[in-house]
Scaffold this active site. Structure first.
Site, mmCIF file in Angstrom:
data_model
loop_
_atom_site.group_PDB
_atom_site.id
_atom_site.type_symbol
_atom_site.label_atom_id
_atom_site.label_comp_id
_atom_site.label_asym_id
_atom_site.label_seq_id
_atom_site.Cartn_x
_atom_site.Cartn_y
_atom_site.Cartn_z
ATOM 1 N N GLY A 50 -18.919 -43.583 83.037
ATOM 2 C CA GLY A 50 -17.842 -42.656 82.698
ATOM 3 C C GLY A 50 -16.861 -42.328 83.800
ATOM 4 N N ASP A 61 -17.676 -37.881 85.418
ATOM 5 C CA ASP A 61 -16.611 -37.616 84.445
ATOM 6 C C ASP A 61 -16.668 -36.183 83.908
ATOM 7 O OD1 ASP A 61 -18.969 -38.062 83.053
ATOM 8 O OD2 ASP A 61 -18.162 -39.605 81.726
ATOM 9 N N ASP A 109 -21.864 -31.261 81.379
ATOM 10 C CA ASP A 109 -22.110 -30.613 80.089
ATOM 11 C C ASP A 109 -23.261 -29.615 80.288
ATOM 12 O OD1 ASP A 109 -22.785 -30.058 77.448
ATOM 13 O OD2 ASP A 109 -22.398 -32.067 76.731
ATOM 14 N N LYS A 151 -17.822 -28.290 81.038
ATOM 15 C CA LYS A 151 -17.930 -27.467 79.819
ATOM 16 C C LYS A 151 -18.755 -26.236 80.186
ATOM 17 C CE LYS A 151 -18.039 -31.251 76.411
ATOM 18 N NZ LYS A 151 -18.950 -32.001 75.500
HETATM 19 P P1 IMP Z 1 -25.222 -33.311 81.020
HETATM 20 O O1 IMP Z 1 -26.398 -33.911 81.717
HETATM 21 O O2 IMP Z 1 -25.620 -32.600 79.739
HETATM 22 O O3 IMP Z 1 -24.376 -32.432 81.910
HETATM 23 O O4 IMP Z 1 -24.343 -34.500 80.486
HETATM 24 C C1 IMP Z 1 -23.501 -35.196 81.313
HETATM 25 C C2 IMP Z 1 -23.219 -36.556 80.759
HETATM 26 O O5 IMP Z 1 -23.135 -36.536 79.335
HETATM 27 C C3 IMP Z 1 -21.882 -37.043 81.256
HETATM 28 O O6 IMP Z 1 -22.075 -37.874 82.367
HETATM 29 C C4 IMP Z 1 -21.340 -37.813 80.075
HETATM 30 O O7 IMP Z 1 -21.729 -39.167 80.191
HETATM 31 C C5 IMP Z 1 -22.019 -37.238 78.872
HETATM 32 N N1 IMP Z 1 -21.132 -36.299 78.151
HETATM 33 C C6 IMP Z 1 -21.218 -34.960 78.106
HETATM 34 N N2 IMP Z 1 -20.244 -34.422 77.359
HETATM 35 C C7 IMP Z 1 -19.501 -35.464 76.915
HETATM 36 C C8 IMP Z 1 -18.313 -35.542 76.082
HETATM 37 O O8 IMP Z 1 -17.742 -34.556 75.585
HETATM 38 N N3 IMP Z 1 -17.865 -36.813 75.874
HETATM 39 C C9 IMP Z 1 -18.452 -37.923 76.376
HETATM 40 N N4 IMP Z 1 -19.535 -37.882 77.163
HETATM 41 C C10 IMP Z 1 -20.067 -36.660 77.423
HETATM 42 MG MG MG Z 2 -21.375 -39.964 82.344
#
Ligand code: IMP
Ligand code: MG
Length: 189
Positions: free
Chosen positions: A54, A110, A113, A141
């Site tokens: 990403g 990128d 979340d 986010k």
């Molecule tokens: P986390 O571990 O929940 O913070 O997720 C992070 C990863 O989830 C990022 O590196 C993205 O690859 C993916 N991700 C989270 N939100 C989105 C989104 O809205 N669109 C696309 N990929 C996302």
């Molecule tokens: Mg990613």
């Protein structure tokens, strides 16, 4: 507001995407982040570690705009099995090739979340005794953050919508769109 209809993507077909950050807005913000990082790392040669897949466009644009020297490397993890739901566990798919011991590292992602991926990556790099580690993410986010994680460099804060483009994908599609688009708030997956 520019919109675009999803085609040829099974259950997602017919959904209307809205452009939330244009190429110009992204360029301007990446430029500001690059200036900030160049100031903060003046006299140093940081290693930028891009999180595959990403971060590729953000990493490339950011690195090209830095006024300082830097090195580039990559790490690949998976946290999303498919679709828009996080699996909650992070797996290492490809490790870095450089030696980070004693170095200044900037992890480039990128989007943050839940924050699980970011925390996993930071801990992984810290195991090898770098001089410093910071985190740069184009998007955050804040509503979704499930843990206490702070990134030093954030491009934009966004609401809880699924985003694609400029590196962000849905099932590996849409990454190559040059701007950032959002699925509808009530997207049903
Ligand atoms: P986390 O571990 O929940 O913070 O997720 C992070 C990863 O989830 C990022 O590196 C993205 O690859 C993916 N991700 C989270 N939100 C989105 C989104 O809205 N669109 C696309 N990929 C996302
Ligand atoms: Mg990613």
């Amino acid at each position: 507001m520019r919109t675009r209809k999803v085609e040829n993507m099974g259950k997602y077909s017919g959904q209307i995407l809205e452009e939330i950050f244009s190429q110009e807005q992204i360029e301007k913000r990446v430029d500001e982040l690059a200036k900030q990082i160049s100031e903060d790392y003046a006299g140093k040669v940081p290693i930028l570690i891009g999180v595959l897949n990403g971060s590729i466009f953000f990493l490339a644009d950011l690195a090209k705009r830095l006024d300082i020297e830097c090195e580039l490397d990559f790490i690949k993890v998976s946290s999303y099995h498919s679709g828009t739901q996080s699996s909650g566990t992070v797996r290492l798919l490809k490790d870095i090739s450089c030696i980070v011991t004693g170095r200044d590292v900037i992890i480039v992602e990128d989007i943050i979340d839940s924050g699980l991926t970011a925390r996993f990556l930071k801990h992984r790099i810290l195991e090898n005794q770098p001089n410093s580690v910071t985190f740069a993410s184009l998007l955050l986010k804040p509503e979704c953050l499930k843990l206490d994680f702070t990134a030093e460099y954030i491009g934009f804060e966004v609401g809880d919508r699924f985003l694609v483009g400029y590196g962000l994908d849905l099932d590996q599609k849409f990454r190559n769109m040059p701007s950032i688009w959002a699925f509808p708030v009530d997207m049903n997956v």
